[in-house]
Scaffold this active site. Structure first.
Site, PDB file in Angstrom:
ATOM      1  N   CYS A  44       0.836  -1.202   0.000  1.00  0.00           N
ATOM      2  CA  CYS A  44       0.000   0.000   0.000  1.00  0.00           C
ATOM      3  C   CYS A  44       0.873   1.255   0.000  1.00  0.00           C
ATOM      4  CB  CYS A  44      -0.931   0.006   1.213  1.00  0.00           C
ATOM      5  SG  CYS A  44      -0.071   0.177   2.791  1.00  0.00           S
ATOM      6  N   CYS A  47       3.033   1.699   3.127  1.00  0.00           N
ATOM      7  CA  CYS A  47       4.168   0.771   3.159  1.00  0.00           C
ATOM      8  C   CYS A  47       5.291   1.279   2.261  1.00  0.00           C
ATOM      9  CB  CYS A  47       3.736  -0.623   2.715  1.00  0.00           C
ATOM     10  SG  CYS A  47       2.461  -1.354   3.768  1.00  0.00           S
TER      11      CYS A  47
END
Length: 82
Positions: A11, A14
């Site tokens: 994501c 991240c």
């Protein structure tokens, strides 16, 4: 050489955590390897229940937070900041 692992599914948070970790290492002049771990089973092995997770040299040091580079620097080299 330190090993930094980013635990997450890929994501935006991240990816940003990985970029922040890289920036922290560059500022400190640390030689690091940054690895993204996307396997949920591996998250559990580290004890990470919330992503993104940050692992330094095999130890889970943060989970569920998007740390800034200065926060990560303190985790990479805690003695430097004492």
């Amino acid at each position: 050489m330190k090993k930094i692992q980013i635990l997450g599914t890929g994501c935006a948070k991240c990816n940003e955590l990985a970029a922040n970790a890289k920036e922290a290492a560059i500022v400190l002049g640390e030689d690091v390897v940054i690895e993204k771990v996307t396997d949920v089973k591996e998250f559990v092995n580290f004890g990470c229940l919330s992503t993104p997770g940050l692992v330094i040299d095999g130890k889970l040091v943060s989970q569920g937070k998007l740390l800034k580079p200065d926060q990560i620097m303190k985790l990479i080299r805690p003695v430097f900041y004492e």
